[in-house]
Design an enzyme around this catalytic site. Structure first.
Site, PDB file in Angstrom:
ATOM      1  N   GLU A  43      -0.490  -6.099  -2.690  1.00 42.00           N
ATOM      2  CA  GLU A  43      -0.330  -4.689  -2.291  1.00 42.00           C
ATOM      3  C   GLU A  43      -1.126  -4.393  -1.029  1.00 42.00           C
ATOM      4  O   GLU A  43      -0.661  -3.681  -0.130  1.00 42.00           O
ATOM      5  CB  GLU A  43      -0.790  -3.768  -3.424  1.00 42.00           C
ATOM      6  CG  GLU A  43       0.112  -3.845  -4.636  1.00 42.00           C
ATOM      7  CD  GLU A  43      -0.535  -3.184  -5.842  1.00 42.00           C
ATOM      8  OE1 GLU A  43      -0.208  -2.021  -6.105  1.00 42.00           O
ATOM      9  OE2 GLU A  43      -1.373  -3.822  -6.511  1.00 42.00           O
TER      10      GLU A  43
ATOM     11  N   LYS B 188      -3.097  -5.120 -18.374  1.00 43.16           N
ATOM     12  CA  LYS B 188      -2.636  -5.166 -16.988  1.00 43.16           C
ATOM     13  C   LYS B 188      -3.111  -6.383 -16.194  1.00 43.16           C
ATOM     14  O   LYS B 188      -4.223  -6.845 -16.346  1.00 43.16           O
ATOM     15  CB  LYS B 188      -3.092  -3.898 -16.243  1.00 43.16           C
ATOM     16  CG  LYS B 188      -2.380  -2.635 -16.673  1.00 43.16           C
ATOM     17  CD  LYS B 188      -0.901  -2.621 -16.342  1.00 43.16           C
ATOM     18  CE  LYS B 188      -0.616  -2.352 -14.914  1.00 43.16           C
ATOM     19  NZ  LYS B 188      -0.669  -1.051 -14.381  1.00 43.16           N
TER      20      LYS B 188
ATOM     21  N   HIS C  84      20.818  -5.958  -1.380  1.00 43.09           N
ATOM     22  CA  HIS C  84      20.603  -4.599  -1.916  1.00 43.09           C
ATOM     23  C   HIS C  84      19.690  -4.624  -3.144  1.00 43.09           C
ATOM     24  O   HIS C  84      19.740  -3.718  -3.974  1.00 43.09           O
ATOM     25  CB  HIS C  84      21.929  -3.923  -2.309  1.00 43.09           C
ATOM     26  CG  HIS C  84      23.003  -4.022  -1.274  1.00 43.09           C
ATOM     27  ND1 HIS C  84      23.237  -3.044  -0.331  1.00 43.09           N
ATOM     28  CD2 HIS C  84      23.884  -5.012  -0.993  1.00 43.09           C
ATOM     29  CE1 HIS C  84      24.233  -3.413   0.450  1.00 43.09           C
ATOM     30  NE2 HIS C  84      24.634  -4.622   0.081  1.00 43.09           N
TER      31      HIS C  84
ATOM     32  N   SER D  48      -7.102  -3.741 -15.210  1.00 40.80           N
ATOM     33  CA  SER D  48      -7.197  -2.280 -15.218  1.00 40.80           C
ATOM     34  C   SER D  48      -8.415  -1.884 -16.035  1.00 40.80           C
ATOM     35  O   SER D  48      -8.748  -2.528 -17.026  1.00 40.80           O
ATOM     36  CB  SER D  48      -5.937  -1.688 -15.849  1.00 40.80           C
ATOM     37  OG  SER D  48      -6.189  -0.372 -16.304  1.00 40.80           O
TER      38      SER D  48
END
Ligand code: ARG
Length: 459
Positions: free
Chosen positions: A291, A284, A157, A278
């Site tokens: 992704e 970043k 979970h 970024s």
């Protein structure tokens, strides 16, 4: 105007929009190697059977090899008016060698031709992807060997469950990818029959030798039924289904990389080579490759459902609908190739942070199950009773803001008086993973052995 293929029957050419909707050369040019191989095999067989002369076969062979060279050197102009790769190649051949070129299509149709080309293409794609899968598995197993004893929290979970080792986690993906290889191998076995010679749909009146063309093209045997040969694309669907399951696996791993590299976790740091920054936030480090690996799954699933939908209502035999099979398969195979390469790169470069993983594994009472097991083993409590007592001990530790291993013995004895000092042997995450030494468990000795076994099998 005179169409090479049906100019005898037609007085006029197609409307521009007819040509636009009909042409597939914009994508099926990718079948050029397979189309030439198929034609070479077909011509050699026609000559051996005495259906065309040796001289014609030699001219065809010469012409096809010139076409192959021209295409490879990007000197061949594909013409949308010639519809597809098959007609583009044949028209060039006729234009350059004349009469002999016009004999190549004897005993053959574009229907069995495209089915053959496409099977050859999918087969080559299966072989290429298999090599990439092996490479990714090797990368994972290598990192698993390095981190056989690196402790991290295991989750259910996405809540901390029990400690595992990082190596064990990576080897879970090796097992999944091994099954993906198996699925692709199964698909290859079923697709490896040669449709060439089925002709349009009913077979041919010429005394062709289908076993010969099948053998030449590396197929196990010719297909048995001419209608089936030109009508089905189940081999492509099966390929997409295997790729979909593979993509689903890779997407889960990609998701974990996204989670692990996020600031609250920082279990893993990706190399600069597999990270983007970024344009506005200087701090970043974004896991874009992971992704995109996750996202490309959408294209692959889309290809599968797309082709299933194209095929589902088609009466036998060939229908032009089936021309829509190629883009989906090319796109899915391209996506899988890219994702496998990116994942292998990320895995090889990534830097796990064992200290952060160890700290996270120790927090949140991940060894509570070990305590319950101890109460069963040492005190003979029924497991449900032990679970209950352990739950109360976890609450006591939580109330004091302590980890289980730091909770004083007296506090535990308030809940279960028979607990002794010995309990501390099972409360550390190190003891927890070491104890899971039954086959398939996360004990570092198991993980080291499994990683070594995989590395040897994949060498
Ligand atoms: N380009 C066609 C395809 O990919 C080749 C087969 C054409 N056959 C036909 N009967 N029009 O399906």
């Amino acid at each position: 105007w005179a169409n090479l293929q049906w100019g005898g029957r037609f007085a006029e050419g197609p409307a521009a929009i007819m040509q636009a909707i009909n042409a597939s050369i914009g994508f099926d040019y990718r079948l050029w190697r397979e189309d030439i191989a198929g034609s070479l095999a077909h011509a050699a067989m026609l000559a051996k059977q005495g259906i065309i002369s040796e001289a014609d076969e030699a001219a065809i062979r010469q012409g096809l090899s010139e076409i192959g060279a021209a295409i490879a050197e990007q000197k061949f102009t594909f013409d949308p008016a010639l519809e597809d790769i098959h007609t583009n190649i044949e028209a060039w051949l006729v234009g350059h060698i004349g009469e002999a070129g016009r004999r190549l299509h004897t005993g053959r149709s574009r229907n069995d031709q495209v089915a053959t080309d496409f099977r050859l293409w999918v087969r080559a794609a299966v072989d290429a992807l298999d090599g990439q899968l092996r490479d990714l598995m090797r990368a994972l197993a290598g990192r698993a060997a390095e981190h056989a004893a690196t402790i991290m929290p295991g989750f259910t979970h996405l809540q901390t469950a029990q400690p595992v080792t990082f190596g064990h986690h990576l080897l879970a993906y090796v097992e999944m990818l091994a099954r993906d290889r198996g699925r692709l191998a199964d698909c290859r076995v079923r697709l490896n029959e040669c449709p060439l010679g089925a002709a349009a749909l009913a077979g041919t009146t010429f005394p062709i030798d289908r076993a010969m063309t099948a053998r030449t093209l590396g197929f196990d045997r010719p297909t048995a039924n001419s209608l089936d040969s030109v009508s089905d694309r189940d081999f492509a669907i099966e390929f997409l289904a295997a790729l979909s399951i593979l993509a689903m696996h890779l997407s889960r791993f990609a998701e974990e990389i996204v989670i692990w590299t996020s600031a609250p976790y920082r279990f893993v740091r990706l190399s600069d080579a597999f990270t983007t920054g970024s344009s506005i936030m200087p701090q970043k480090r974004n896991p874009d490759a992971a992704e995109l690996a996750r996202a490309k799954t959408g294209r692959i699933f889309g290809a599968l459902t797309g082709l299933l939908t194209v095929m589902k209502g088609l009466p036998l035999a060939y229908a032009k609908d089936m021309q829509e099979d190629k883009e989906a398969v090319f796109d899915a195979a391209d996506a899988a190739e890219l994702v496998l390469a990116a994942m292998a790169g990320m895995v090889r470069d990534m830097q796990p942070d064992p200290a952060r993983m160890r700290a996270a594994a120790g927090a949140d009472y991940a060894t509570a199950t070990d305590l319950a097991d101890y109460l069963v083993r040492e005190l003979g409590l029924p497991f449900r009773t032990a679970h209950h007592a352990t739950g109360r001990i976890v609450s006591a530790a939580e109330a004091r803001g302590l980890e289980l291993a730091d909770l004083p013995l007296a506090a535990m004895q308030e809940i279960e008086p028979r607990i002794t000092e010995k309990v501390f042997e099972v409360l550390t995450v190190e003891a927890s993973v070491a104890a899971r030494s039954a086959q398939g468990g996360t004990a570092p000795e198991n993980v080291a052995r499994e990683a070594a076994r995989w590395l040897e099998a994949l060498a």
